[in-house]
Design a protein around this motif. Structure first.
Motif, PDB file in Angstrom:
ATOM      1  N   ALA A  35       0.829  -1.208   0.000  1.00 61.85           N
ATOM      2  CA  ALA A  35       0.000   0.000   0.000  1.00 61.85           C
ATOM      3  C   ALA A  35       0.864   1.259   0.000  1.00 61.85           C
ATOM      4  CB  ALA A  35      -0.929  -0.003   1.215  1.00 61.85           C
ATOM      5  N   PHE A  36       1.979   1.226   0.722  1.00 61.45           N
ATOM      6  CA  PHE A  36       2.881   2.373   0.774  1.00 61.45           C
ATOM      7  C   PHE A  36       3.447   2.673  -0.611  1.00 61.45           C
ATOM      8  CE2 PHE A  36       7.078   4.272   1.371  1.00 61.45           C
ATOM      9  CZ  PHE A  36       6.790   5.308   2.245  1.00 61.45           C
ATOM     10  N   VAL A  37       3.927   1.639  -1.315  1.00 62.52           N
ATOM     11  CA  VAL A  37       4.495   1.839  -2.647  1.00 62.52           C
ATOM     12  C   VAL A  37       3.425   2.338  -3.616  1.00 62.52           C
ATOM     13  CG1 VAL A  37       5.576   0.660  -4.606  1.00 62.52           C
ATOM     14  CG2 VAL A  37       6.314   0.145  -2.269  1.00 62.52           C
ATOM     15  N   PHE A  38       2.235   1.719  -3.580  1.00 61.44           N
ATOM     16  CA  PHE A  38       1.172   2.101  -4.505  1.00 61.44           C
ATOM     17  C   PHE A  38       0.718   3.548  -4.279  1.00 61.44           C
ATOM     18  CE2 PHE A  38      -3.430   2.510  -5.208  1.00 61.44           C
ATOM     19  CZ  PHE A  38      -3.461   2.333  -6.583  1.00 61.44           C
ATOM     20  N   LEU A  39       0.502   3.921  -3.024  1.00 59.85           N
ATOM     21  CA  LEU A  39       0.011   5.259  -2.735  1.00 59.85           C
ATOM     22  C   LEU A  39       1.057   6.327  -3.054  1.00 59.85           C
ATOM     23  CD1 LEU A  39      -1.919   4.628   0.607  1.00 59.85           C
ATOM     24  CD2 LEU A  39      -2.880   5.064  -1.652  1.00 59.85           C
ATOM     25  N   HIS A  40       2.308   6.052  -2.815  1.00 55.90           N
ATOM     26  CA  HIS A  40       3.336   7.038  -3.127  1.00 55.90           C
ATOM     27  C   HIS A  40       3.513   7.202  -4.638  1.00 55.90           C
ATOM     28  CE1 HIS A  40       4.384   7.116   1.116  1.00 55.90           C
ATOM     29  NE2 HIS A  40       5.208   8.114   0.855  1.00 55.90           N
ATOM     30  N   ARG A  41       3.357   6.163  -5.380  1.00 55.28           N
ATOM     31  CA  ARG A  41       3.383   6.308  -6.838  1.00 55.28           C
ATOM     32  C   ARG A  41       2.157   7.088  -7.313  1.00 55.28           C
ATOM     33  NH1 ARG A  41       5.454   0.622  -9.585  1.00 55.28           N
ATOM     34  NH2 ARG A  41       7.608   0.721  -8.791  1.00 55.28           N
ATOM     35  N   LEU A  42       1.025   6.820  -6.693  1.00 56.57           N
ATOM     36  CA  LEU A  42      -0.191   7.537  -7.076  1.00 56.57           C
ATOM     37  C   LEU A  42      -0.103   9.018  -6.734  1.00 56.57           C
ATOM     38  CD1 LEU A  42      -3.092   7.134  -8.208  1.00 56.57           C
ATOM     39  CD2 LEU A  42      -3.848   6.817  -5.841  1.00 56.57           C
ATOM     40  N   ALA A  43       0.591   9.326  -5.640  1.00 50.69           N
ATOM     41  CA  ALA A  43       0.662  10.718  -5.169  1.00 50.69           C
ATOM     42  C   ALA A  43       1.835  11.484  -5.750  1.00 50.69           C
ATOM     43  CB  ALA A  43       0.758  10.729  -3.644  1.00 50.69           C
ATOM     44  N   LYS A  44       2.563  10.870  -6.699  1.00 53.21           N
ATOM     45  CA  LYS A  44       3.775  11.502  -7.199  1.00 53.21           C
ATOM     46  C   LYS A  44       3.497  12.832  -7.869  1.00 53.21           C
ATOM     47  CE  LYS A  44       8.039  10.268  -9.565  1.00 53.21           C
ATOM     48  NZ  LYS A  44       8.739   9.222 -10.355  1.00 53.21           N
ATOM     49  N   HIS A  45       2.415  12.930  -8.614  1.00 55.43           N
ATOM     50  CA  HIS A  45       2.076  14.167  -9.320  1.00 55.43           C
ATOM     51  C   HIS A  45       0.708  14.696  -8.896  1.00 55.43           C
ATOM     52  CE1 HIS A  45       5.552  13.553 -11.880  1.00 55.43           C
ATOM     53  NE2 HIS A  45       5.133  12.320 -12.146  1.00 55.43           N
ATOM     54  N   ARG A  46       0.263  14.307  -7.727  1.00 54.93           N
ATOM     55  CA  ARG A  46      -1.039  14.761  -7.229  1.00 54.93           C
ATOM     56  C   ARG A  46      -0.851  15.336  -5.833  1.00 54.93           C
ATOM     57  NH1 ARG A  46      -1.855   9.998  -9.980  1.00 54.93           N
ATOM     58  NH2 ARG A  46      -3.484  10.040 -11.626  1.00 54.93           N
ATOM     59  N   PRO A  47      -0.874  16.665  -5.689  1.00 52.30           N
ATOM     60  CA  PRO A  47      -0.624  17.277  -4.365  1.00 52.30           C
ATOM     61  C   PRO A  47      -1.629  16.842  -3.302  1.00 52.30           C
ATOM     62  CG  PRO A  47      -0.448  18.917  -6.115  1.00 52.30           C
ATOM     63  CD  PRO A  47      -1.004  17.680  -6.747  1.00 52.30           C
ATOM     64  N   PHE A  48      -2.917  16.754  -3.687  1.00 52.00           N
ATOM     65  CA  PHE A  48      -3.906  16.374  -2.682  1.00 52.00           C
ATOM     66  C   PHE A  48      -3.667  14.955  -2.192  1.00 52.00           C
ATOM     67  CE2 PHE A  48      -7.988  14.262  -1.748  1.00 52.00           C
ATOM     68  CZ  PHE A  48      -8.309  14.956  -0.600  1.00 52.00           C
ATOM     69  N   THR A  49      -3.367  14.026  -3.120  1.00 47.68           N
ATOM     70  CA  THR A  49      -3.095  12.644  -2.703  1.00 47.68           C
ATOM     71  C   THR A  49      -1.835  12.572  -1.856  1.00 47.68           C
ATOM     72  OG1 THR A  49      -4.098  11.916  -4.789  1.00 47.68           O
ATOM     73  CG2 THR A  49      -2.837  10.294  -3.555  1.00 47.68           C
ATOM     74  N   ALA A  50      -0.842  13.406  -2.184  1.00 52.33           N
ATOM     75  CA  ALA A  50       0.383  13.434  -1.370  1.00 52.33           C
ATOM     76  C   ALA A  50       0.083  13.912   0.046  1.00 52.33           C
ATOM     77  CB  ALA A  50       1.420  14.337  -2.033  1.00 52.33           C
ATOM     78  N   ASP A  51      -0.735  14.952   0.174  1.00 54.49           N
ATOM     79  CA  ASP A  51      -1.127  15.415   1.513  1.00 54.49           C
ATOM     80  C   ASP A  51      -1.904  14.334   2.260  1.00 54.49           C
ATOM     81  OD1 ASP A  51       0.059  17.850   1.138  1.00 54.49           O
ATOM     82  OD2 ASP A  51      -1.752  18.820   0.407  1.00 54.49           O
ATOM     83  N   LEU A  52      -2.794  13.661   1.540  1.00 62.03           N
ATOM     84  CA  LEU A  52      -3.606  12.618   2.169  1.00 62.03           C
ATOM     85  C   LEU A  52      -2.730  11.473   2.656  1.00 62.03           C
ATOM     86  CD1 LEU A  52      -6.548  11.853   2.779  1.00 62.03           C
ATOM     87  CD2 LEU A  52      -6.614  10.679   0.582  1.00 62.03           C
ATOM     88  N   MET A 116      -6.848  24.973   1.511  1.00 63.72           N
ATOM     89  CA  MET A 116      -6.118  26.208   1.784  1.00 63.72           C
ATOM     90  C   MET A 116      -4.974  26.417   0.794  1.00 63.72           C
ATOM     91  SD  MET A 116      -6.060  26.543   5.947  1.00 63.72           S
ATOM     92  CE  MET A 116      -5.578  24.857   6.275  1.00 63.72           C
ATOM     93  N   ARG A 117      -4.429  25.332   0.259  1.00 60.58           N
ATOM     94  CA  ARG A 117      -3.396  25.479  -0.757  1.00 60.58           C
ATOM     95  C   ARG A 117      -3.992  25.951  -2.086  1.00 60.58           C
ATOM     96  NH1 ARG A 117      -1.284  20.808  -0.394  1.00 60.58           N
ATOM     97  NH2 ARG A 117       0.530  21.360   0.838  1.00 60.58           N
ATOM     98  N   LEU A 118      -5.181  25.479  -2.399  1.00 60.03           N
ATOM     99  CA  LEU A 118      -5.829  25.887  -3.641  1.00 60.03           C
ATOM    100  C   LEU A 118      -6.316  27.331  -3.583  1.00 60.03           C
ATOM    101  CD1 LEU A 118      -7.932  22.705  -4.533  1.00 60.03           C
ATOM    102  CD2 LEU A 118      -5.878  23.540  -5.692  1.00 60.03           C
ATOM    103  N   TYR A 119      -6.656  27.811  -2.379  1.00 62.33           N
ATOM    104  CA  TYR A 119      -7.187  29.165  -2.220  1.00 62.33           C
ATOM    105  C   TYR A 119      -6.347  29.924  -1.196  1.00 62.33           C
ATOM    106  CZ  TYR A 119     -11.271  27.303  -4.642  1.00 62.33           C
ATOM    107  OH  TYR A 119     -12.104  26.718  -5.564  1.00 62.33           O
ATOM    108  N   PRO A 120      -5.163  30.396  -1.560  1.00 57.02           N
ATOM    109  CA  PRO A 120      -4.327  31.143  -0.610  1.00 57.02           C
ATOM    110  C   PRO A 120      -4.948  32.500  -0.284  1.00 57.02           C
ATOM    111  CG  PRO A 120      -3.353  31.191  -2.798  1.00 57.02           C
ATOM    112  CD  PRO A 120      -4.520  30.257  -2.885  1.00 57.02           C
TER     113      PRO A 120
END
Length: 380
Positions: A35-52, A116-120
């Motif tokens: 799950a760690f490997v899959f989620l980090h690959r998924l979040a590589k170019h997605r800021p919201f997924t990286a935060d999650l 908050m990142r989307l609406y500074p």
């Protein structure tokens, strides 16, 4: 070898339990790594997924082992002879509910951070950003409170004695329920006020408000109170329901632009055209002026002087205050230097006191210093 393992499994309950726990932890480690490997690959170019993923990582470290242990101990046969396993299973269930609650709270925090990142709010025109961030923060804190409440209720429901006690309380609510309702009224009113503020938004983060004759900005909106940062760095803590039940001034409700006023008292003889020209010059030279309003009007007159009002506009309340001070100083200096005789005067008439005191008004004419000049004027 299979025969030896089967014999060991059937004849050693402690060994069977140890192997079950070890297998459950190994499976949990494998699943967590995948799950760690899959989620980090998924979040590589997605800021919201990286935060999650970043927020969910600490509870996920506990979630997989607890889930595998709970499942393994409940489905593995022939270990019911350990009576203390019931307590262990119950403890694992409580911990699992607590970790799931923790995970939900962390996910809500990740959603707030993404919004908050989307609406500074550190931009020049941040009205929409402040509206969205206020809704996200208030609703997020309400959601956190509801998740924690549901998690605690789920934990209590797993305890038979507490569940029966709660059922007895519900069955005999009566007067106790009314008393509890009155006692919880402030909490409930603030909770409802929080929902109203999030939806209708009479205030937002970084709004400029006047409350209890204090000028300040909305610094924090929590689930029960609002923190207003006063201009001199003090903090005014106000209950949420205050903004629903009481009137207050919001200077940035629809826009941050303001029109400021500068009042000036001068003599009746003061010409206004030079002052209007000087006001225009001061506004043109002021960096705080937004070039919308620059006007001089005579708004009042007393027995001694007339009152002038200068209207000037600025992009926000801070600039409006600085602009008013700049214009006030400039106009006063202009009158002092160019028209010092036209500052407000106090006029008085000095009469001959001795002549009025003589019978029939035929007294001797006073001489020298005894007589004053009638109709003299004095400037004060």
């Amino acid at each position: 070898m299979n025969t030896d393992f089967i014999a060991f499994w059937n004849s050693h309950p402690w060994g069977r339990l140890g192997l079950t726990v070890a297998a459950a932890l190994f499976v949990a480690f494998v699943l967590r790594s995948l799950a760690f490997v899959f989620l980090h690959r998924l979040a590589k170019h997605r800021p919201f997924t990286a935060d999650l993923v970043g927020h969910a990582n600490p509870p996920m470290e506990w979630l997989m082992p607890l889930l595998m242990l709970t499942t393994a101990l409940r489905v593995t046969p022939d270990i019911d002879q350990f009576r203390w396993l019931d307590a262990i299973n119950h403890l694992l269930l409580v911990l699992l509910i607590a970790v799931l609650t923790w995970l939900a709270v962390r996910c809500i925090g990740a959603a707030q951070l993404a919004a908050m990142r989307l609406y500074p709010v550190d931009q020049e025109d941040n009205l929409r950003a402040r509206r969205v961030v206020t809704q996200v923060r208030v609703l997020g804190r309400i959601a956190v409170a509801m998740v924690v409440l549901i998690g605690l209720a789920a934990i209590f429901m797993t305890i038979p004695m507490v569940r029966q006690f709660g059922a007895g309380l519900l069955a005999s609510a009566g007067v106790a329920g009314i008393a509890i309702g009155f006692a919880a009224k402030p909490v409930l009113s603030n909770l409802i006020a929080g929902v109203q503020i999030a939806l209708t938004q009479p205030i937002r983060l970084d709004d400029v408000v006047i409350i209890q004759n204090e000028w300040g900005r909305i610094e924090e909106i929590s689930g029960t109170y609002v923190v207003v940062r006063i201009w001199d760095e003090r903090r005014l803590v106000v209950p949420l329901n205050y903004f629903i039940e009481n009137p207050f001034e919001n200077w940035t409700r629809t826009t941050a632009r303001l029109t400021g006023t500068v009042f000036l008292w001068v003599d009746y003889r003061m010409p206004l055209d030079p002052l209007r020209t000087e006001l225009r010059r001061l506004c043109e030279a002021a960096p705080e002026w937004d070039r919308r309003v620059c006007m001089l009007q005579l708004v009042d007159a007393s027995d001694r002087a007339v009152q002038l009002r200068a209207l000037v506009s600025a992009a926000d309340s801070g600039r409006a205050w600085d602009l008013r001070c700049r214009i006030r100083e400039g106009l006063v200096a202009y009158v002092q230097n160019g028209f010092p005789d036209y500052l407000p005067h106090l006029r008085a008439s000095l009469h001959d006191v001795h002549a009025e005191a003589a019978p029939g008004g035929s007294g001797a004419t006073p001489s020298g210093s005894d007589a004053g000049a009638s109709g003299a004027t004095g400037g004060l």
